[in-house]
Design an enzyme around this catalytic site. Structure first.
Site, PDB file in Angstrom:
ATOM      1  N   GLY A 135      -3.618   4.112  46.721  1.00 54.66           N
ATOM      2  CA  GLY A 135      -3.340   4.416  45.314  1.00 54.66           C
ATOM      3  C   GLY A 135      -2.360   3.428  44.727  1.00 54.66           C
ATOM      4  O   GLY A 135      -2.094   2.379  45.325  1.00 54.66           O
ATOM      5  N   ASN A 136      -1.842   3.722  43.559  1.00 53.38           N
ATOM      6  CA  ASN A 136      -0.823   2.854  42.958  1.00 53.38           C
ATOM      7  C   ASN A 136       0.224   3.707  42.256  1.00 53.38           C
ATOM      8  O   ASN A 136       0.099   4.925  42.182  1.00 53.38           O
ATOM      9  CB  ASN A 136      -1.472   1.830  42.015  1.00 53.38           C
ATOM     10  CG  ASN A 136      -2.212   2.491  40.871  1.00 53.38           C
ATOM     11  OD1 ASN A 136      -1.622   3.227  40.089  1.00 53.38           O
ATOM     12  ND2 ASN A 136      -3.517   2.262  40.786  1.00 53.38           N
ATOM     13  N   ARG A 137       1.248   3.040  41.771  1.00 49.99           N
ATOM     14  CA  ARG A 137       2.418   3.768  41.254  1.00 49.99           C
ATOM     15  C   ARG A 137       2.323   4.135  39.774  1.00 49.99           C
ATOM     16  O   ARG A 137       3.315   4.520  39.179  1.00 49.99           O
ATOM     17  CB  ARG A 137       3.676   2.911  41.439  1.00 49.99           C
ATOM     18  CG  ARG A 137       4.075   2.709  42.865  1.00 49.99           C
ATOM     19  CD  ARG A 137       5.422   1.995  42.879  1.00 49.99           C
ATOM     20  NE  ARG A 137       5.694   1.394  44.160  1.00 49.99           N
ATOM     21  CZ  ARG A 137       6.216   2.068  45.176  1.00 49.99           C
ATOM     22  NH1 ARG A 137       6.509   3.341  45.041  1.00 49.99           N
ATOM     23  NH2 ARG A 137       6.436   1.447  46.318  1.00 49.99           N
ATOM     24  N   SER A 138       1.162   3.965  39.161  1.00 48.72           N
ATOM     25  CA  SER A 138       1.068   4.255  37.723  1.00 48.72           C
ATOM     26  C   SER A 138       1.508   5.695  37.423  1.00 48.72           C
ATOM     27  O   SER A 138       1.106   6.626  38.109  1.00 48.72           O
ATOM     28  CB  SER A 138      -0.375   4.063  37.264  1.00 48.72           C
ATOM     29  OG  SER A 138      -0.501   4.525  35.948  1.00 48.72           O
ATOM     30  N   ALA A 175      -4.497   2.351  35.392  1.00 45.86           N
ATOM     31  CA  ALA A 175      -4.269   1.325  36.414  1.00 45.86           C
ATOM     32  C   ALA A 175      -5.368   1.505  37.457  1.00 45.86           C
ATOM     33  O   ALA A 175      -5.287   2.397  38.306  1.00 45.86           O
ATOM     34  CB  ALA A 175      -2.895   1.496  37.037  1.00 45.86           C
TER      35      ALA A 175
END
Ligand code: CTP
Length: 417
Positions: A208-211, A275
């Site tokens: 995943g990502n930090r958005s 994102a």
């Protein structure tokens, strides 16, 4: 907030550079509109460098953006500092020989004027009558300070200190009722994507990502406030989806892709603030991946995800129904070969969308913050627009540009017929 800082031709113009700094440091977008005479004291380059925005004085520059009415209409505060005796007289008479005069005739927001002149001019019956007239019309005309003037003279007429002007301007905005403008996006449908995607490795793990989703939610809220119908497609987020929007929740890039392809065709605009993962695991393990007995480490092979934004643009080019206005986002750091804006311009061209919201990311600019700084780049060649501040303020700035793009799309459609 969108501020117009009018500067007229007095020596105190140099002090307005400090006033401008106070405004921009508070995160506001400031368009400086000097009169031609003001440029004798402080030049255009100084105003452009300090505001980060193009500076024009003449009604006949940037005519294609209908600048002479746009600036005044869109302003949420107009400050004229310094205001000379001559500029007070022109404002009182409603004259518009230059861009600032046009701004003052079209602005419906609070207007504050900070006079600076020699005492004889301030106490002259003509100036007194002009100030009375302006005040009776709701313009806030500050009383100048008393003290040392430009020459050997002293008395009332001195330019008030920039921090006093700024404090008065903020108080004026706080006490002014919000203008009841017609909803700019009434009858329009906007699809906004936000948050991060999660690409499953197995039933318990994902990439995943930090958005945080904050910027996308702020855009959706600003579009709702402007009267649009909003379909919000949210991935993984740390904030609640916007109240008042129709909400679709997704997890993976594929789900986001499918939701956009299903809902965007009926909309006027698509805003891709999500994102989106560029890569996902090439294989999904149906059962939880276990530690191997021989101590070897698993290898995760990645594959590209569909580029949803590029696909929407291509579908439109192929004649399929898709919004006439598509907005992408791009996070850039810049490097030794190109600046953030150069990378942004290249991405805008590559994606083929109408506008790209570029934000600079770096070690001190981390995900999830409440404030941000962006530059909006346009495919139609209009000048970039910078916005900074709280993400909700930047959301309003993005929707303001979106509204402009929808407006010009509408005009073109009508001309085509
Ligand atoms: N986007 C998309 N589908 C993807 C990847 C990104 O629709 N698979 C959209 C994002 O929502 C965003 C924009 O494209 O609006 C970002 O473009 P991208 O090229 O992914 O930007 P970066 O991740 O910054 O790319 P690069 O690594 O090429 O700089």
């Amino acid at each position: 907030m969108r501020i117009v800082l009018g500067v007229t031709g007095g020596i105190a113009a140099y002090k307005s550079a400090l006033l401008l700094r106070l405004m921009t440091e508070a995160g506001h977008q400031v368009d400086v509109v000097p009169t031609p005479a003001a440029l004798n004291f402080v030049g255009q380059a100084t105003w452009e460098a300090l505001s980060g925005r193009p500076v024009r004085t003449d009604t006949f520059e940037a005519v294609e953006t209908v600048n002479h009415v746009r600036l005044g209409r869109e302003a949420e505060l107009v400050v004229v500092a310094p205001a000379t005796a001559d500029s007070l007289a022109r404002a009182a008479a409603g004259l518009a020989p230059d861009l600032l005069g046009n701004v003052l005739l079209t602005a419906t927001c609070p207007v504050l004027m900070a006079p600076a002149m020699h005492t004889e001019m301030w106490t002259h019956p003509a100036t007194v009558a002009n100030v009375d007239l302006l005040r009776s019309r709701g313009v806030t005309v500050l009383d100048p300070d008393s003290g040392r003037l430009t020459g050997q003279d002293t008395g009332p007429g001195r330019f008030p200190e920039p921090d006093r002007i700024w404090a008065q301007a903020q108080a004026l905005v706080a006490s002014s009722p919000r203008p009841s403008r017609p909803a700019a996006l009434a009858g329009r449908a906007v699809v906004v994507t936000a948050g991060g995607t999660r690409e499953a490795l197995d039933p318990v793990r994902y990439l995943g990502n930090r958005s945080s989703g904050k910027q996308g939610v702020a855009v959706a809220e600003a579009a709702l406030a402007a009267g649009a119908r909003v379909l919000f497609i949210g991935g993984a987020m740390s904030v609640e989806p916007p109240a008042g929007a129709e909400v679709v929740r997704v997890e993976s890039t594929q789900e986001l892709h499918d939701a956009v392809m299903a809902h965007a065709p009926g909309a006027d605009a698509l805003v891709m603030a999500a994102a989106v993962a560029d890569f996902r695991p090439a294989e999904y393990a149906d059962a939880k991946i276990k530690k191997s007995q021989d101590g070897s480490n698993p290898v995760i092979r990645l594959e590209r995800t569909p580029d949803i934004l590029a696909e929407a643009v291509q579908a439109r080019a192929a004649g399929q129904p898709m919004p006439g206005t598509i907005i992408g986002f791009g996070a850039e750091t810049g490097d030794a070969t190109a600046s953030v804006l150069e990378f942004g311009s290249a991405k805008l061209a590559r994606k083929g969308c109408e506008m790209l919201v570029v934000n600079q990311v770096g070690r001190d600019k981390v995900f999830g913050q409440d404030t941000t700084e962006v530059t909006m780049l346009f495919a139609d060649g209009r000048e970039p627009v910078a916005a900074a501040g709280d993400k909700s303020e930047v959301g309003v700035a993005i929707v303001t540009e979106l509204t402009g793009l929808l407006g010009s799309a509408g005009r073109l459609d009508r001309m085509d017929q």
